[in-house]
Write a protein that holds these residues in place. Structure first.
Motif, PDB file in Angstrom:
ATOM      1  N   ALA A  67     -14.240  13.702 -20.062  1.00  0.00           N
ATOM      2  CA  ALA A  67     -12.898  13.126 -20.073  1.00  0.00           C
ATOM      3  C   ALA A  67     -11.875  14.105 -19.508  1.00  0.00           C
ATOM      4  O   ALA A  67     -10.952  13.704 -18.781  1.00  0.00           O
ATOM      5  CB  ALA A  67     -12.512  12.728 -21.496  1.00  0.00           C
ATOM      6  N   ARG A  68     -12.021  15.382 -19.833  1.00  0.00           N
ATOM      7  CA  ARG A  68     -11.100  16.404 -19.312  1.00  0.00           C
ATOM      8  C   ARG A  68     -11.216  16.511 -17.790  1.00  0.00           C
ATOM      9  O   ARG A  68     -10.202  16.571 -17.086  1.00  0.00           O
ATOM     10  CB  ARG A  68     -11.395  17.763 -19.946  1.00  0.00           C
ATOM     11  N   GLU A  69     -12.433  16.497 -17.282  1.00  0.00           N
ATOM     12  CA  GLU A  69     -12.628  16.585 -15.837  1.00  0.00           C
ATOM     13  C   GLU A  69     -12.043  15.367 -15.132  1.00  0.00           C
ATOM     14  O   GLU A  69     -11.400  15.486 -14.073  1.00  0.00           O
ATOM     15  CB  GLU A  69     -14.118  16.715 -15.519  1.00  0.00           C
ATOM     16  N   ALA A  70     -12.242  14.184 -15.709  1.00  0.00           N
ATOM     17  CA  ALA A  70     -11.692  12.968 -15.112  1.00  0.00           C
ATOM     18  C   ALA A  70     -10.170  12.960 -15.165  1.00  0.00           C
ATOM     19  O   ALA A  70      -9.508  12.531 -14.209  1.00  0.00           O
ATOM     20  CB  ALA A  70     -12.255  11.739 -15.824  1.00  0.00           C
ATOM     21  N   LEU A  71      -9.605  13.434 -16.271  1.00  0.00           N
ATOM     22  CA  LEU A  71      -8.149  13.485 -16.390  1.00  0.00           C
ATOM     23  C   LEU A  71      -7.554  14.448 -15.371  1.00  0.00           C
ATOM     24  O   LEU A  71      -6.538  14.139 -14.728  1.00  0.00           O
ATOM     25  CB  LEU A  71      -7.760  13.893 -17.812  1.00  0.00           C
ATOM     26  N   ALA A  72      -8.169  15.604 -15.212  1.00  0.00           N
ATOM     27  CA  ALA A  72      -7.692  16.559 -14.208  1.00  0.00           C
ATOM     28  C   ALA A  72      -7.745  15.957 -12.809  1.00  0.00           C
ATOM     29  O   ALA A  72      -6.823  16.147 -11.994  1.00  0.00           O
ATOM     30  CB  ALA A  72      -8.523  17.838 -14.275  1.00  0.00           C
ATOM     31  N   ALA A  73      -8.791  15.212 -12.517  1.00  0.00           N
ATOM     32  CA  ALA A  73      -8.934  14.593 -11.196  1.00  0.00           C
ATOM     33  C   ALA A  73      -7.846  13.553 -10.951  1.00  0.00           C
ATOM     34  O   ALA A  73      -7.302  13.454  -9.841  1.00  0.00           O
ATOM     35  CB  ALA A  73     -10.315  13.970 -11.062  1.00  0.00           C
ATOM     36  N   VAL A  74      -7.504  12.765 -11.964  1.00  0.00           N
ATOM     37  CA  VAL A  74      -6.439  11.775 -11.832  1.00  0.00           C
ATOM     38  C   VAL A  74      -5.108  12.463 -11.554  1.00  0.00           C
ATOM     39  O   VAL A  74      -4.352  12.072 -10.643  1.00  0.00           O
ATOM     40  CB  VAL A  74      -6.335  10.903 -13.092  1.00  0.00           C
ATOM     41  N   LEU A  75      -4.803  13.477 -12.343  1.00  0.00           N
ATOM     42  CA  LEU A  75      -3.525  14.176 -12.179  1.00  0.00           C
ATOM     43  C   LEU A  75      -3.433  14.849 -10.812  1.00  0.00           C
ATOM     44  O   LEU A  75      -2.387  14.797 -10.152  1.00  0.00           O
ATOM     45  CB  LEU A  75      -3.345  15.194 -13.301  1.00  0.00           C
ATOM     46  N   ASP A  76      -4.510  15.466 -10.387  1.00  0.00           N
ATOM     47  CA  ASP A  76      -4.502  16.150  -9.091  1.00  0.00           C
ATOM     48  C   ASP A  76      -4.363  15.165  -7.934  1.00  0.00           C
ATOM     49  O   ASP A  76      -3.708  15.453  -6.926  1.00  0.00           O
ATOM     50  CB  ASP A  76      -5.775  16.975  -8.918  1.00  0.00           C
ATOM     51  N   ALA A  77      -4.986  14.004  -8.066  1.00  0.00           N
ATOM     52  CA  ALA A  77      -4.921  13.015  -6.988  1.00  0.00           C
ATOM     53  C   ALA A  77      -3.547  12.366  -6.900  1.00  0.00           C
ATOM     54  O   ALA A  77      -3.044  12.099  -5.802  1.00  0.00           O
ATOM     55  CB  ALA A  77      -5.997  11.950  -7.202  1.00  0.00           C
ATOM     56  N   ARG A  78      -2.922  12.126  -8.027  1.00  0.00           N
ATOM     57  CA  ARG A  78      -1.655  11.392  -8.038  1.00  0.00           C
ATOM     58  C   ARG A  78      -0.434  12.305  -8.033  1.00  0.00           C
ATOM     59  O   ARG A  78       0.605  11.958  -7.442  1.00  0.00           O
ATOM     60  CB  ARG A  78      -1.606  10.455  -9.253  1.00  0.00           C
ATOM     61  N   TRP A  79      -0.537  13.450  -8.689  1.00  0.00           N
ATOM     62  CA  TRP A  79       0.598  14.365  -8.790  1.00  0.00           C
ATOM     63  C   TRP A  79       0.109  15.800  -8.553  1.00  0.00           C
ATOM     64  O   TRP A  79       0.000  16.599  -9.504  1.00  0.00           O
ATOM     65  CB  TRP A  79       1.267  14.238 -10.162  1.00  0.00           C
ATOM     66  N   PRO A  80      -0.202  16.137  -7.315  1.00  0.00           N
ATOM     67  CA  PRO A  80      -0.760  17.457  -6.998  1.00  0.00           C
ATOM     68  C   PRO A  80       0.132  18.589  -7.513  1.00  0.00           C
ATOM     69  O   PRO A  80       1.352  18.569  -7.321  1.00  0.00           O
ATOM     70  CB  PRO A  80      -0.821  17.452  -5.469  1.00  0.00           C
ATOM     71  N   GLY A  81      -0.499  19.523  -8.197  1.00  0.00           N
ATOM     72  CA  GLY A  81       0.213  20.684  -8.712  1.00  0.00           C
ATOM     73  C   GLY A  81       0.907  20.478 -10.038  1.00  0.00           C
ATOM     74  O   GLY A  81       1.360  21.449 -10.659  1.00  0.00           O
ATOM     75  N   ALA A  82       0.983  19.234 -10.522  1.00  0.00           N
ATOM     76  CA  ALA A  82       1.763  18.956 -11.727  1.00  0.00           C
ATOM     77  C   ALA A  82       1.160  19.572 -12.981  1.00  0.00           C
ATOM     78  O   ALA A  82       1.882  19.875 -13.936  1.00  0.00           O
ATOM     79  CB  ALA A  82       1.916  17.448 -11.917  1.00  0.00           C
ATOM     80  N   ARG A  83      -0.147  19.786 -12.991  1.00  0.00           N
ATOM     81  CA  ARG A  83      -0.771  20.305 -14.218  1.00  0.00           C
ATOM     82  C   ARG A  83      -0.882  21.824 -14.223  1.00  0.00           C
ATOM     83  O   ARG A  83      -1.463  22.398 -15.149  1.00  0.00           O
ATOM     84  CB  ARG A  83      -2.149  19.685 -14.414  1.00  0.00           C
ATOM     85  N   ARG A  84      -0.297  22.466 -13.237  1.00  0.00           N
ATOM     86  CA  ARG A  84      -0.471  23.908 -13.097  1.00  0.00           C
ATOM     87  C   ARG A  84      -0.024  24.673 -14.346  1.00  0.00           C
ATOM     88  O   ARG A  84      -0.631  25.664 -14.734  1.00  0.00           O
ATOM     89  CB  ARG A  84       0.316  24.402 -11.868  1.00  0.00           C
ATOM     90  N   ASP A  85       1.038  24.244 -14.978  1.00  0.00           N
ATOM     91  CA  ASP A  85       1.569  24.951 -16.150  1.00  0.00           C
ATOM     92  C   ASP A  85       1.171  24.306 -17.473  1.00  0.00           C
ATOM     93  O   ASP A  85       1.797  24.571 -18.503  1.00  0.00           O
ATOM     94  CB  ASP A  85       3.100  25.030 -16.055  1.00  0.00           C
ATOM     95  N   HIS A  86       0.135  23.477 -17.427  1.00  0.00           N
ATOM     96  CA  HIS A  86      -0.288  22.786 -18.637  1.00  0.00           C
ATOM     97  C   HIS A  86      -1.768  23.062 -18.910  1.00  0.00           C
ATOM     98  O   HIS A  86      -2.573  23.135 -17.984  1.00  0.00           O
ATOM     99  CB  HIS A  86      -0.071  21.281 -18.492  1.00  0.00           C
TER     100      HIS A  86
END
Length: 239
Positions: A67-86
């Motif tokens: 689930a973590r890997e899939a969530l990271a993939a969604v965030l990276d595809a839709r909002w590149p860079g947005a999870r960098r500080d999370h």
């Protein structure tokens, strides 16, 4: 056929996992301060598809990790860079907390389980980590569960269904499996000899090459009538 136990797909069949998952995705984006016009269900569905593809296409890994890997993939595809500080572990926990705890029971689930619990052993067979399943809303109905974590395999692998039958100490022909998820449960249970009642809540269509269920209903409620009729046929009297 006279079933001696009932098994269930849990998420989707008994509880509205789409509701919990959509709420979870909304909370993840809120914590990340992401605003979007994309319908939140569509973002959740993107995760769900990626999640299933991952656990079906690789060696077993814990549901939480997939689930973590899939969530990271969604965030990276839709909002590149947005999870960098999370921290992804924290975001995944937020998401899964809603998915397992905020998925409400379908209206027909509790009445059916109330009726069935005094008549049959009941067991979910779920593609979920054991600790996550224990946080869901209907656990009071089930003394036992068989999870992907226990089997080290995800549905439609026959390994998880075989483990459930072993734990029930029943042959496949004595168990009726009730499921919404056709690809996971019809495809997995039928080759072992289990009868399947497809709870087709979304009026879906089966693939050309898929095995067919033994029964098909729009909700769980008609399964009670089915079981009564099967019992009457076998014993000459209704339960």
């Amino acid at each position: 056929m006279s079933p001696k136990a009932l098994t269930f797909d849990y998420f989707g069949t008994l509880v509205d996992v789409d509701r919990g998952g959509t709420l979870g995705m909304a909370e993840v984006l809120r914590r990340m301060s992401i605003e979007t016009d994309v319908p939140m269900f569509d973002v959740y569905l993107d995760w769900d598809i990626r999640n299933v593809r991952l656990y079906r296409g690789q060696a077993y890994a814990r549901y939480r990790d997939v689930a973590r890997e899939a969530l990271a993939a969604v965030l990276d595809a839709r909002w590149p860079g947005a999870r960098r500080d999370h921290a992804m572990d924290e975001l995944t926990d937020v998401f899964l907390t809603h998915l397992v705890e905020a998925s409400p029971a379908h209206d027909d689930a509790a009445p059916f389980l109330d009726w069935a619990a005094s008549r049959y052993p009941l067991m979910p067979i779920t593609n979920m980590d054991s600790d996550l399943w224990r946080r869901t809303q209907l656990t009071r109905y089930f003394e036992h569960v068989t999870t992907a974590e226990m089997a080290q395999a995800y549905k439609p692998s026959q390994a998880i269904f075989a483990l459930a039958l072993e734990r029930l100490a029943l042959p496949a022909q004595d168990v009726l499996h009730c499921s919404l998820a056709s690809w996971a449960d019809i495809d997995g249970a039928k080759p072992l000899g289990m009868a399947v009642a497809w709870i087709n809540r979304g009026a879906d269509t089966l693939g050309t090459w898929q095995p067919r269920p033994d029964f098909e209903f729009a909700t769980l409620s008609p399964v009670r009538n089915l079981l009564d009729s099967l019992s009457f046929t076998t014993t000459g009297e209704s339960r």
